[in-house]
Write an enzyme that holds these catalytic residues in place. Structure first.
Site, PDB file in Angstrom:
ATOM      1  N   TYR A 210       1.306  -1.055  -0.050  1.00  0.00           N
ATOM      2  CA  TYR A 210       0.343   0.304   0.310  1.00  0.00           C
ATOM      3  C   TYR A 210       0.848   1.333  -0.044  1.00  0.00           C
ATOM      4  O   TYR A 210       1.982   1.034   0.685  1.00  0.00           O
ATOM      5  CB  TYR A 210      -0.862  -0.171   1.195  1.00  0.00           C
ATOM      6  CG  TYR A 210      -2.093   0.972   1.378  1.00  0.00           C
ATOM      7  CD1 TYR A 210      -3.190   1.456   0.493  1.00  0.00           C
ATOM      8  CD2 TYR A 210      -1.524   2.189   2.088  1.00  0.00           C
ATOM      9  CE1 TYR A 210      -3.704   2.405   0.529  1.00  0.00           C
ATOM     10  CE2 TYR A 210      -2.500   3.892   2.237  1.00  0.00           C
ATOM     11  CZ  TYR A 210      -3.654   3.237   1.289  1.00  0.00           C
ATOM     12  OH  TYR A 210      -4.456   4.655   2.201  1.00  0.00           O
TER      13      TYR A 210
ATOM     14  N   ASP B 122       9.013   2.524   0.220  1.00  0.00           N
ATOM     15  CA  ASP B 122       8.065   3.790   1.005  1.00  0.00           C
ATOM     16  C   ASP B 122       8.564   2.602   2.310  1.00  0.00           C
ATOM     17  O   ASP B 122       7.980   1.551   2.400  1.00  0.00           O
ATOM     18  CB  ASP B 122       6.559   2.434   0.090  1.00  0.00           C
ATOM     19  CG  ASP B 122       5.883   3.568   1.196  1.00  0.00           C
ATOM     20  OD1 ASP B 122       5.469   4.376   2.057  1.00  0.00           O
ATOM     21  OD2 ASP B 122       4.259   3.165   0.147  1.00  0.00           O
TER      22      ASP B 122
ATOM     23  N   LYS C 194       3.156   8.644   9.193  1.00  0.00           N
ATOM     24  CA  LYS C 194       3.216   8.203  10.524  1.00  0.00           C
ATOM     25  C   LYS C 194       3.937   8.271  11.970  1.00  0.00           C
ATOM     26  O   LYS C 194       4.252   9.883  12.330  1.00  0.00           O
ATOM     27  CB  LYS C 194       2.816   6.616  10.495  1.00  0.00           C
ATOM     28  CG  LYS C 194       2.332   6.054   9.354  1.00  0.00           C
ATOM     29  CD  LYS C 194       1.866   4.758   9.130  1.00  0.00           C
ATOM     30  CE  LYS C 194       0.681   4.557   8.266  1.00  0.00           C
ATOM     31  NZ  LYS C 194       1.130   4.187   7.364  1.00  0.00           N
TER      32      LYS C 194
END
Ligand SMILES: *Cc1c(COP(=O)(O)O)cnc(C)c1O
Length: 426
Positions: free
Chosen positions: A141, A236, A264
């Site tokens: 993702y 990523d 995050k």
């Protein structure tokens, strides 16, 4: 008002009653719990019941909710400056911290989310290579940008289909999708159209479809292949960056990507993302270069200062080693508890402070199609039993769990007691 009443009202106010899909409990069923307070390892719902939280806002809170050292910096920020839209020292301090910690980060640009970071990294890669195509992997993702909301198509290997309504077909055609854990598929795709591929983008530790741990030799092979054909490599690390260690999964693997994305943890619980990497690539970005990217609230002081306080504490308090040990022992104990009662065997997968519980398999699960059938339903039963006992896990069996530094031995012991009683009730 209780959670049910609040959710009924929310359904009238927002699509599906939520502002990000997984929060709606669609995967586990039932009504989402409404929380209005968080402290350390705990969440409190609107009726005052406490839950030990193993979701931790899906990853940003490595120190737990409202860590006292970070909170002190946030309070100071309230009294100093909220947003300036101008140069300030705090983004420089966070940038220099990351540059000093991560050898392949020579320059960094802060944005407001992981999605924005990945979107901008793609733009840089296309500008730097003059190529259009992006390669991604099924089971990874990268946020909700159009170019990467694309899944594997049914035809030729590498062919793609959109993973959401509303995605332009021109974008879909420029995104290639391959299964993980398959060197031959990557070799074949690059042999066919390697001269058109700008970027290979991957979660080197895929942690958004369960925890699909990859073989290091596979990762090294695909990175080498991309480079042989002149494509750039993006790791990523929005979920793994500063979660598995200061250098992320790239540091553990000893593989230096050309570009890396963060989010995050980097904002210490405030909205921050970043893309970073080789100096020549980052110097493509405006105002140094021709790639336009901007943000009104980019590098906002709350995120910059909370992020730096978080990373400094992770470094000085040995947070990564402590969390690795606690998470390993906690997750395997939970699997043991489940196995005393269920009709089939569970297994705990763990890497640093990430864990994922799923049915035991004979062979390692490295791809989406290897996840045991019925996982979602089994997880939903387990999730609701734990929720009732005061344990909050991510409301989807495909999300990983997290421990934070606030999950000390006393909290873990209490969590294991609650889980044992929940399992007994299954
Ligand atoms: C969470 C995540 C994103 C998206 O970040 P947002 O801040 O939710 O936009 C992108 N990539 C990975 C690997 C992620 O875990």
């Amino acid at each position: 008002m209780n959670s049910q009443e609040l959710f009924d009202r929310s359904l009238k106010a927002a699509p599906g009653g939520v502002h990000s899909p997984v929060r709606g409990f669609g995967s586990v069923g039932g009504t989402p719990v409404f929380f209005n307070r968080a402290d350390g390892a705990r969440l409190f719902d609107v009726s005052g019941k406490d839950y030990i939280d193993f979701c931790q806002s899906f990853g940003p809170l490595i120190l737990g909710h409202r860590d006292p050292d970070v909170a002190a910096v946030v309070r100071e920020t309230v009294e100093t400056a909220w947003t300036l839209g101008a140069c300030e020292p705090w983004s420089l301090e966070l940038a220099e911290f990351v540059i000093n910690a991560v050898p392949w980060v020579e320059k960094i640009r802060f944005v407001n989310s992981g999605t924005e970071a990945v979107m901008s990294a793609l733009r840089v890669a296309r500008a730097a290579t003059g190529r259009q195509k992006i390669l991604k992997f099924d089971g990874c993702y990268h946020g909700h940008l159009d170019s990467l909301l694309v899944k594997a198509g049914s035809g030729l290997a590498g062919e793609s289909a959109s993973d959401s309504a509303g995605i332009g077909s021109d974008l879909v055609n420029n995104t290639l999708v391959l299964p993980l854990d398959d060197e031959a598929a990557v070799d074949e795709l690059f042999a066919r159209e390697g001269d058109q591929i700008a970027l290979l983008a991957i979660e080197a530790l895929p942690a958004n479809y369960g925890l699909l741990m990859q073989r290091p030799e596979y990762l090294q092979h695909i990175v080498n292949t991309a480079r042989k054909y002149g494509a750039l490599v993006l790791f990523d690390e929005v979920i793994t960056g500063f979660r598995v260690g200061l250098q992320g999964i790239a540091g553990d693997l000893g593989i230096a990507p050309d570009l890396v994305t963060y989010g995050k943890i980097l904002g210490g619980g405030f909205p921050v993302g970043a893309y970073a990497g080789r100096r020549d690539l980052m110097d493509q970005v405006a105002p140094a270069g021709p790639v336009y990217q901007a943000g009104t609230l980019s590098a906002n002081p709350f995120g910059m200062r909370a992020g730096l306080a978080t990373l400094q504490k992770c470094k000085t308090r040995n947070v990564y080693a402590v969390l690795d040990e606690r998470t390993s022992s906690f997750s395997s104990t939970v699997a043991d508890l489940l196995n005393q009662k269920s009709d089939h065997q569970w297994e705990a997968l763990q890497y640093a402070s990430l864990f994922w519980l799923r049915s035991k398999t004979d062979a390692p699960v490295r791809r989406v199609d290897q996840i045991p059938a019925g996982h979602k339903e089994r997880y939903a039963r387990f999730f609701h039993a734990l929720l009732a006992a005061g344990i909050y896990l991510a409301p989807s069996g495909y999300e990983v769990g997290f421990l934070s530094f606030a999950h000390d031995q006393a909290v873990i012991d209490q969590a294991l007691d609650r889980i044992a009683s929940a399992v007994a009730s299954l």
